[in-house]
Structure formats: C-alpha cells, structure tokens
Write an enzyme that holds these catalytic residues in place. Structure first.
Site, PDB file in Angstrom:
ATOM      1  N   GLN A 185       0.825  -1.216   0.000  1.00 44.36           N
ATOM      2  CA  GLN A 185       0.000   0.000   0.000  1.00 44.36           C
ATOM      3  C   GLN A 185       0.853   1.257   0.000  1.00 44.36           C
ATOM      4  OE1 GLN A 185      -2.770  -0.697   3.214  1.00 44.36           O
ATOM      5  NE2 GLN A 185      -3.756  -2.380   2.127  1.00 44.36           N
ATOM      6  N   HIS A 186       1.959   1.166  -0.769  1.00 46.82           N
ATOM      7  CA  HIS A 186       2.873   2.289  -0.945  1.00 46.82           C
ATOM      8  C   HIS A 186       3.047   2.585  -2.436  1.00 46.82           C
ATOM      9  CE1 HIS A 186       4.856   0.867   3.063  1.00 46.82           C
ATOM     10  NE2 HIS A 186       3.800   1.647   3.286  1.00 46.82           N
ATOM     11  N   ALA A 187       1.989   2.489  -3.201  1.00 46.56           N
ATOM     12  CA  ALA A 187       2.101   2.574  -4.660  1.00 46.56           C
ATOM     13  C   ALA A 187       2.555   3.960  -5.120  1.00 46.56           C
ATOM     14  CB  ALA A 187       0.759   2.226  -5.298  1.00 46.56           C
TER      15      ALA A 187
END
Length: 537
Positions: free
Chosen positions: A470-472
């Site tokens: 969830q660090h795109a």
C-alpha cells in the site's frame, strides 16, 4: 465560474502542502479541490483510530486491484484517503524517508536536482523533529516527527531479539543509513495524528486568498491551445468550472492523478479513443510504471495480554484505554501500534537494504474492504516487505465517466528473483522470532504456522496471503525520456501550465513507507512553482 492563480486538485498528502505554500505570502489566489469531506471525525485524529477509517467509504476511496495472476487471482485492497489530508489522514503514520541511493537513482535517470543532496533540504523544511536539529533533521517545520509515544513491550522485545539474531541497532532510519533495527518514528503530534491537513492546511484556512472546496471532485482539466486553462469538477452533484491564470497542479495521488490526466485527453491514445475521449496528447506513460512494495505478514499468539487485540476484544479494556486517551492523551490509543522494525540486505553485495520489517502490536484474521478484524486472542505480527519488486503495473480508466473507478494492476510475483528475496526475508523473520528475547512472549506462530518450512510451502503461503504494501507510486513518472509524464520540474511534457506534484511522479519507489517522500515532493514542487512564477514577473 471563478478565476484563480493556481488550482490544486486533491487535498491529500501532497495537495495540502502545495496549497498552503502557494498561498503563504498572500500574493496568489489558490483554489484547493477535495473529493472527500472534512477531517472532523475524531477517529482520524486518535493515533490508534485508523482501523476505524481503514474501510470507511466516508473517508476512503476503497480501491481494489484487478485480479492478480501471481496471487491466485486475488484482488488487493487499496485504501486511499478521500478526506482533507488524504492518505496522511488514514495511514499508519510511520515516518520513513527512504535511502539516499533511491534519490541517486532518480538523478541517474535524468532527474536533476532530485538526488539526496537535492531533496534533503525539503525533508528538513517539512520537519519538526522531536530529537532536535542536526545535519539530517529540521525543527520548526509543519510536520511533527516524534518518537513512540507509548511503550509497546512486544516491539521492544522484538528489537532485542533482532540484535540477538545478528542485526545492528539503528537509532535513526532517516539519516541516510537504514541497515539495522530500532524504534520507528511517526507523524504523531502531541499524541494526535499529524496529517498534512492538520500540519499545513489548518494554519492556512483563514487566509482570504485560499479557497478550499470539499466534496468537489475534479473531472477534467481544461486544455486550450496546449495549455491548462482550468478545471471542471463536480461539487455535491453540481457541475462547476474554475479558471487558472497561472497553473493547474494535479495532486490526486498514484491512482487519481493518472485517472484525471486520462479523462482530460492525456494518456495512451488507443485507450482514450476506445472510450470516446478526444486525444489531446498521446502519452503512453500516463498510468504506466505502477510500482509498490510487496508485503507478507507473520502472526503470533502472545503469552501476555499486552497487545492491541486485548483492547479491541475486551469492553472494559476499551473503556479504560478510551478514558486514558480522552483525559490524559496517554495510553495505548496514543500509539499507532507499529513500534519498531528494521532493514536488511538479501545479499551483502547490495548497495542498500531491500527488505524491511515492522513489528506491530496487533494481529488480525482479515484485512480488506470489511476492515481489519483482530484475532480473538492476544496477538502480534511481523510484516516482511520486499522493497524493490520487479513488478510494474498500470492504472487505466475503464470509462469516460469521471466517477467510475480506474483499473489497477500490479503484476506481482512474476520473477524468480522476487521469490528468492522473499524467501530470504521469511527466513529472517523465523530467525528473529526464535531468539531468547521473544521466547517468553510467543505461544505459537498462528500464520503461516510451523508446518510451513520449505521454499515451496512458503511460496504457496505467499501467493495465497501476500499483499500490496500500500505504498504505490510511479504512474506519472518524472524523467526526460519519451515515456516520462513530467520533467524534473514536475511539468507535464507537452502541456503548458500543468504539473503533477505527488507520489505518482517517483521514477522508482523508495525504500520504506512513502508518505514522507510524498510530502517532500510537495515541498520541493511548491518551491519550484514559486521560483518559476518569480522568473516570469
């Protein structure tokens, strides 16, 4: 229809920073558009309140990926903030800048001014470091960076166990040296969440030259004669238009920024024509180069009632924790529950670490659109994150309808090298959790469980349960090549008066949580915008 000097789309981690900086001296009229609402909900501001907004559509876009072929066809949940402060209002608050080599790699790809020496001043400008100023840290900036506000016993023991396993201690992961283990700092300000809405926007809201419109979703950039001239948006169902004398700055983030560019006729020509959108500029790079970390989590049953699970599963403990926080701003709710972690290299020949660990004082049976469901027992978890997966994905609109969700594809676990690095990471987790410091705290490894031992067994578990970090980043990539979307001054190639300023411009993903780099990009981007304005007057 009004006219502004600058229009900023998206009041998230980057947009709040940009709007606050551009309106700071009162010279320019700035319009800030946010699709979500205000950040007045109290759970947003309680550090341990983020599980309450993790899957709440009032504050969250609640995106999902397309089925991932390498992950048994599973869709990966992608929470993103839809509220003032954006994802900085709903994330885990870990403050991590990344590695100097990350930014050196940006410079090598033609992004002049974005090496470590070029970005460090903007990290420091944003920062109000609890431990004081030095060569790497600043004080007096809008964003408070603090030490753990509450003692998490299991996180402390994990650090001791990691040192017993042979890893060095590290008391500052943000000074250019990441290797080792220690406490994580966070964006918690006096025991309350520090989002960019509270840090940057709140002090600026009274400015007469700053207009903030919530429930206002940008639907199209108005482009006239090769120049961004304004923004069309929908506010509470009503179509609106705003004009820009100066620039339009897109700050929608890794998913919404490429979506808005594509809806505006800037993107892959074949895709836009298929959807009936007039092609203003064929730009295959818009929505390409999606990158993210890959995460796999171990869950443990704890022998002591010292975890967040114990609070979540017991009414009396919830009451006590709530009273501690409301009356004294203390207790477990003052913490994010993510207390410590560290970095290792899967190969000693590597220039920098490629595996990150986080020790979390909670464990859960599920973490998806339904929320994070804690196990019904005392539990904690260790996340193992591969920082440099080979996977490259896409974000593409599926419809000309601006309110339709984009298609998100990561393409995880397509290479043998990625799996090899993950195997190194899971072996490290096992090695650390078998050290004497943790032995008194672990009853059992709940997942993946002691029966999982071989590489083949771990691979199956990873494909079944591994997830996006969830660090795109990367979908409006910065660079000088023909597929880059923005130049090193964050100007969209081929379109005047249009910039993208958020994590989507990263040429490659940084080694760690990405909120701090997003804020840095916004600080540097705002400075560039003001520099360019002064140069033309």
């Amino acid at each position: 229809m009004e006219t502004f000097d600058y229009i900023v789309t998206g009041a998230g981690s980057a947009g709040c920073v940009v709007a606050a900086r551009l309106s700071q001296d009162g010279r320019y009229r700035v319009l800030l558009l946010e699709a979500g609402g205000s950040d007045s909900n109290p759970w947003i501001h309680v550090p341990m309140g983020y599980p309450k907004v993790f899957a709440n559509p009032r504050f969250n876009w609640m995106y999902e990926s397309e089925p991932e072929p390498g992950l048994m066809g599973r869709r990966l949940y992608q929470p993103r903030g839809k509220v003032l402060g954006g994802t900085s209002a709903i994330n885990g608050m870990v403050y991590m800048r990344g590695n100097p080599a990350d930014y050196g790699g940006w410079r090598e790809r033609g992004c002049v001014g974005w090496d470590w020496e070029g970005v460090l001043p903007y990290f420091k400008k944003a920062e109000d470091q609890e431990n004081g100023a030095n060569a790497f840290h600043g004080v007096g900036g809008p964003m408070r960076v603090s030490n753990p506000p509450f003692r998490l016993e299991i996180a402390e023991q994990w650090v001791t166990a990691a040192i017993q396993a042979g890893l060095p201690a590290n008391d500052d992961f943000n000074d250019g040296q990441q290797d080792g283990v220690g406490d994580f700092q966070s964006t918690i300000n006096r025991r309350r969440r520090g989002s960019t809405a509270t840090a940057y926007l709140a002090p600026a809201r009274s400015r007469q030259n700053l207009t903030i419109e919530t429930h206002a979703q940008a639907t199209r950039i108005l482009i006239e004669d090769g120049k961004a001239a304004g923004v069309a948006y929908v506010r509470r169902g009503v179509p609106c238009t705003a004009r820009a004398r100066g620039e339009v700055i897109v700050c929608g983030g890794v998913f919404n920024s490429p979506q808005l560019l594509q809806l505006s006729g800037l993107g892959p020509g074949d895709l836009l024509r298929k959807l009936g959108i007039p092609v203003i500029r064929d730009m295959p790079g818009v929505g390409a180069d999606l990158q993210d970390h890959f995460s796999f989590r171990f869950h443990y049953r704890c022998t002591k009632p010292i975890t967040m699970n114990d609070i979540a599963n017991n009414l009396w403990r919830r009451v006590v924790a709530g009273a501690q926080y409301v009356l004294f701003r203390s207790g477990p709710l003052a913490s994010s529950g993510i207390g410590s972690g560290g970095y290792v290299r899967s190969d000693s020949k590597l220039e920098q670490p490629d595996i990150q660990f986080s020790c979390c004082a909670f464990s859960y049976a599920g973490r998806d659109r339904r929320g994070a469901i804690p196990h019904p027992f005392s539990g904690f978890s260790i996340s193992m994150v591969h920082l440099r997966p080979a996977a490259r994905g896409t974000v593409h609109i599926q419809s000309a309808d601006p309110l339709a969700r984009p298609a998100i594809a990561f393409n995880f676990l397509r290479t043998a090298d990625d799996l090899k690095i993950l195997m190194t990471g899971v072996r490290w987790v096992r090695r650390i959790t078998q050290q004497p410091a943790l032995a008194p705290y672990i009853t059992e490894e709940v997942f993946p469980g002691p029966a999982v031992n071989t590489d083949a067994e771990f691979e199956q578990a990873i494909r079944n349960e591994g997830a996006s970090g969830q660090h795109a980043v990367g979908t409006c990539r910065m660079g000088t090549d023909e597929h880059a979307v923005v130049d090193p001054r964050l100007r969209v190639h081929g379109i005047r008066n249009l910039r993208v300023v958020d994590a989507s411009v990263m040429p490659s993903i940084t080694a760690g949580n990405t909120n701090a780099p997003a804020i840095m990009i916004a600080e540097k981007g705002a400075a560039m915008i003001l520099e360019d304005a002064r140069a033309t007057t």
